[in-house]
Design a protein around this motif. Structure first.
Motif, mmCIF file in Angstrom:
data_model
loop_
_atom_site.group_PDB
_atom_site.id
_atom_site.type_symbol
_atom_site.label_atom_id
_atom_site.label_comp_id
_atom_site.label_asym_id
_atom_site.label_seq_id
_atom_site.Cartn_x
_atom_site.Cartn_y
_atom_site.Cartn_z
ATOM 1 N N SER A 1 -9.358 11.269 -17.948
ATOM 2 C CA SER A 1 -9.354 11.485 -16.499
ATOM 3 C C SER A 1 -8.590 12.758 -16.143
ATOM 4 C CB SER A 1 -8.726 10.278 -15.801
ATOM 5 O OG SER A 1 -8.678 10.472 -14.407
ATOM 6 N N LEU B 1 -13.637 5.373 -10.600
ATOM 7 C CA LEU B 1 -13.972 6.789 -10.681
ATOM 8 C C LEU B 1 -14.117 7.409 -9.294
ATOM 9 C CD1 LEU B 1 -16.459 6.996 -13.680
ATOM 10 C CD2 LEU B 1 -13.980 7.236 -13.642
ATOM 11 N N THR C 1 -15.538 11.680 -17.458
ATOM 12 C CA THR C 1 -15.257 10.482 -16.662
ATOM 13 C C THR C 1 -15.879 9.237 -17.285
ATOM 14 O OG1 THR C 1 -17.141 11.032 -15.211
ATOM 15 C CG2 THR C 1 -14.937 11.669 -14.459
ATOM 16 N N CYS D 1 -21.698 7.535 -7.968
ATOM 17 C CA CYS D 1 -21.011 6.732 -8.979
ATOM 18 C C CYS D 1 -20.910 5.278 -8.517
ATOM 19 C CB CYS D 1 -19.620 7.299 -9.258
ATOM 20 S SG CYS D 1 -18.712 6.381 -10.513
ATOM 21 N N GLN E 1 -10.748 8.157 -8.221
ATOM 22 C CA GLN E 1 -10.247 9.363 -8.870
ATOM 23 C C GLN E 1 -10.789 10.610 -8.191
ATOM 24 O OE1 GLN E 1 -7.982 9.465 -11.794
ATOM 25 N NE2 GLN E 1 -7.857 11.368 -10.650
ATOM 26 N N ALA F 1 -10.724 15.748 -17.076
ATOM 27 C CA ALA F 1 -11.802 15.955 -16.105
ATOM 28 C C ALA F 1 -11.283 16.668 -14.860
ATOM 29 C CB ALA F 1 -12.425 14.615 -15.734
#
Length: 653
Positions: free
Chosen positions: A451, A483, A435, A478, A486, A454
């Protein structure tokens, strides 16, 4: 030749250099006369004069710099390379290359349109490398690797990764290694560069006037020279792949997941088949890999892989002085990783069955490579090694697609905590590192590929608890909204995949006319019960009541920083509550009322106040920028979520 000197009369200049040649004048006087009379018109006459090997050995090296700046001087320089004192001429060629490098560092990149009176740096580089190929073959010494090491380091420092200069480097290594492959260009490339060593007449070469009197080269010299050339070739591969977008990872994704392709849009696979510039990139890389294969690196060995995974990063192995034998000469770490990536990429995309397959797995080898490059200041490392990082993603996609997750089960399976003191699993480390690539790599298709990788590796984690812990960690810790967004997407996919994986016997009955499978009733999976949402609901739908006290400008700043995450959370809310109870079995008790009160209502209020400020002229359009479109989309989704069945039920309760 100084730029401000007046151009000599050609006829007078030719007469002057012919009449003044030694013994009519001494060497130093003659060099002065040559410099004063050098012009394009005298070059044929000068080349005739340089056929005197004794004279050229005396003065040839001192003409290199002035001649290389003169258009059409290649023939004269080839003569100097064949007849001049090879040791002195090599030193002058390397000095001239270094001056080109200094010019480039000072901003003079030589990209101005060439004229009849100018020579580009690219042409100079190609000409000088052609001379080096001839000169090194002429030197007769017991330790030629000492000359070769200096040459390769200088060429490495002055090389620019365009197509012609790369082709010239390939020609040089072919000549110095003694191996002959079909000359560039390939049938797919329009690249063509001069190669006087291959195309010229080696019988014209004069002997080395300073040849060692000892009997031949040292027995270890051949291995030393081959290892130096191999190290150099891996360095060039690293530089070239970082400078050029080769789209290895993206093209692999197009191959592995064709259903994701956008209709009527040209694919990268098609672009690299049809566009000349992209064809040349593939052709050049293919030539570099073939060169490395010729030099002895054609398969995986235990030592090769161990040095990559366990050894330090070697960015410029040629800078090491006086290596002790071939084993003391390292290869470029990034170049070797790019080599592996090309092997697996070409085996898949080009159906090149002769390419070796790496005997590695995601765990532990590929994880070790990711940690090597990304554990310390990942943003800087990615920016310095664009091609190497994409190569790592490419290898990871290939390993995942071929089910190369880990070598064998152990008493502590990969994906589960190793001890009570270490709750970070290998899968969590891997997802975290990939990431980072998805966040920092400047090429969007590499970010997308990282991505995707991951998410695929996350789903391959055999431990559901670990998958949920990874998602929670991303959502809680994060700092990057993209992210976190995601992570919500992956959470949704986990819920859908867990439901779809149940056997028919576990599936509840559905009506014959239903066009979708009704989700199963809760089972032992944490993603088909309320456990997953209960764990993450306060990081997916955090308390936003603090927004009620912020003014419009502060709200715009918050939304600008968090829109990707907020928008994905709204979409997730629509997924959970917008399907007429379809996913009710994964929702904790009273989750609808809690989320509505602490997250949805403050968010709706904040967006309403921002919209009113825009309409009232309190916020200028320039302040909003591209956020204006995102706010419109967010507002539309929030309105849909407000009237979703789940939240309507919460109101009546």
């Amino acid at each position: 030749m100084a730029a401000d000197l007046p151009k000599p009369d050609p006829a007078a200049a030719i007469a002057a250099i012919r009449d003044a040649r030694p013994p009519a004048t001494d060497r130093f006087t003659y060099l002065t006369i040559l410099e004063a009379n050098l012009c394009v018109e005298v070059l044929p006459a000068l080349n005739e004069i340089l056929q005197d090997a004794e004279l050229t050995q005396e003065i040839g090296w001192d003409l290199v710099f002035n001649l290389v700046n003169l258009p059409g001087s290649e023939t004269c320089l080839e003569t100097i390379a064949r007849l001049g004192n090879p040791r002195e001429v090599i030193l002058k060629v390397l000095e001239t290359l270094e001056l080109l490098h200094i010019d480039s560092q000072n901003g003079d990149d030589g990209e101005e349109p060439p004229t009849a009176a100018s020579v580009t740096k690219e042409t100079k580089f190609i000409t000088l490398l052609g001379m080096l190929a001839i000169l090194h073959k002429r030197i007769k010494t017991r330790y030629p690797s000492r000359f070769l090491a200096q040459t390769l380091q200088t060429v490495h420092n002055t090389y620019l990764p365009n197509q012609s200069m790369t082709a010239s480097v390939i020609n040089l290594v072919h000549s110095l290694s003694g191996r002959r492959r079909p000359a560039l260009p390939s049938r797919k490339s329009s690249i063509n560069v001069a190669n006087p060593d291959q195309d010229g007449d080696a019988s014209k070469n004069a002997p080395d006037p300073e040849a060692d009197k000892e009997d031949g080269e040292d027995p270890a010299e051949n291995a030393m020279q081959q290892k130096l050339l191999l190290s150099f070739a891996t360095c060039i591969l690293e530089i070239y792949t970082s400078a050029h977008d080769l789209a290895w990872a993206a093209r692999l994704l197009e191959f592995y997941i064709p259903e994701r392709l956008v209709p009527r849009r040209q694919t990268l696979m098609a672009a690299f088949r049809e566009e000349q510039e992209l064809l040349e990139r593939d052709a050049i890389v293919g030539q570099l890999v073939a060169l490395i294969t010729d030099l002895g690196l054609s398969s995986y060995t235990t030592g090769f892989l161990k040095k990559l995974t366990d050894g330090p990063i070697s960015n410029n192995p040629l800078s090491v002085e006086s290596p002790r034998g071939p084993d003391g000469i390292a290869l470029s770490t990034g170049g070797c990783i790019s080599l592996i990536a090309y092997w697996v990429f070409s085996a898949t995309i080009f159906d090149a069955n002769q390419q070796p397959r790496p005997q590695i797995n995601l765990f532990p080898e590929h994880l070790a490579l990711l940690e090597k490059f990304l554990s310390d200041d990942p943003e800087t490392q990615i920016d310095k090694s664009l091609g190497t990082i994409e190569a790592l993603v490419t290898i990871g996609l290939w390993l995942q697609s071929n089910d190369r997750i880990y070598a064998a089960p152990s008493t502590t399976p990969v994906g589960k905590p190793k001890s009570t003191d270490d709750s970070t699993s290998d899968f969590m480390k891997y997802v975290h590192l990939t990431t980072l690539i998805a966040l920092y790599h400047p090429r969007i298709h590499v970010r997308n590929a990282a991505s995707t990788l991951a998410g695929l590796v996350l789903h391959a984690d055999p431990s559901e608890e670990d998958r949920l812990r990874i998602l929670y960690d991303l959502l809680e810790n994060c700092m990057f909204a993209s992210l976190k967004a995601q992570a919500i997407t992956w959470l949704r996919k986990e819920i859908i995949a867990a439901s779809a994986s149940k056997t028919p016997a576990q599936q509840p009955a559905s009506s014959p006319e239903a066009d979708t499978i009704t989700p199963p009733t809760p089972t032992a999976s944490i993603f088909t019960t309320s456990q997953a949402i209960e764990t993450v609901q306060y990081v997916v739908f955090p308390n936003l009541n603090s927004l009620r006290t912020q003014d419009a400008a502060e709200l715009v700043e918050f939304l600008g920083q968090n829109t990707p995450f907020v928008l994905q959370a709204v979409n997730f809310g629509l997924f959970l509550w917008g399907g007429a109870g379809k996913w009710a079995h994964v929702l904790p008790d009273n989750a609808d009322a809690t989320v509505k009160e602490r997250w949805l209502e403050p968010l709706v209020d904040a967006l309403d106040r921002v919209q009113k400020s825009i309409e009232g002229g309190e916020l200028e359009g320039e302040e909003l920028g591209s956020l204006r479109f995102d706010l419109d989309v967010l507002g539309e989704r929030l309105r849909r979520l407000e009237i979703a069945e789940g939240f309507k039920a919460a109101e009546t309760t």
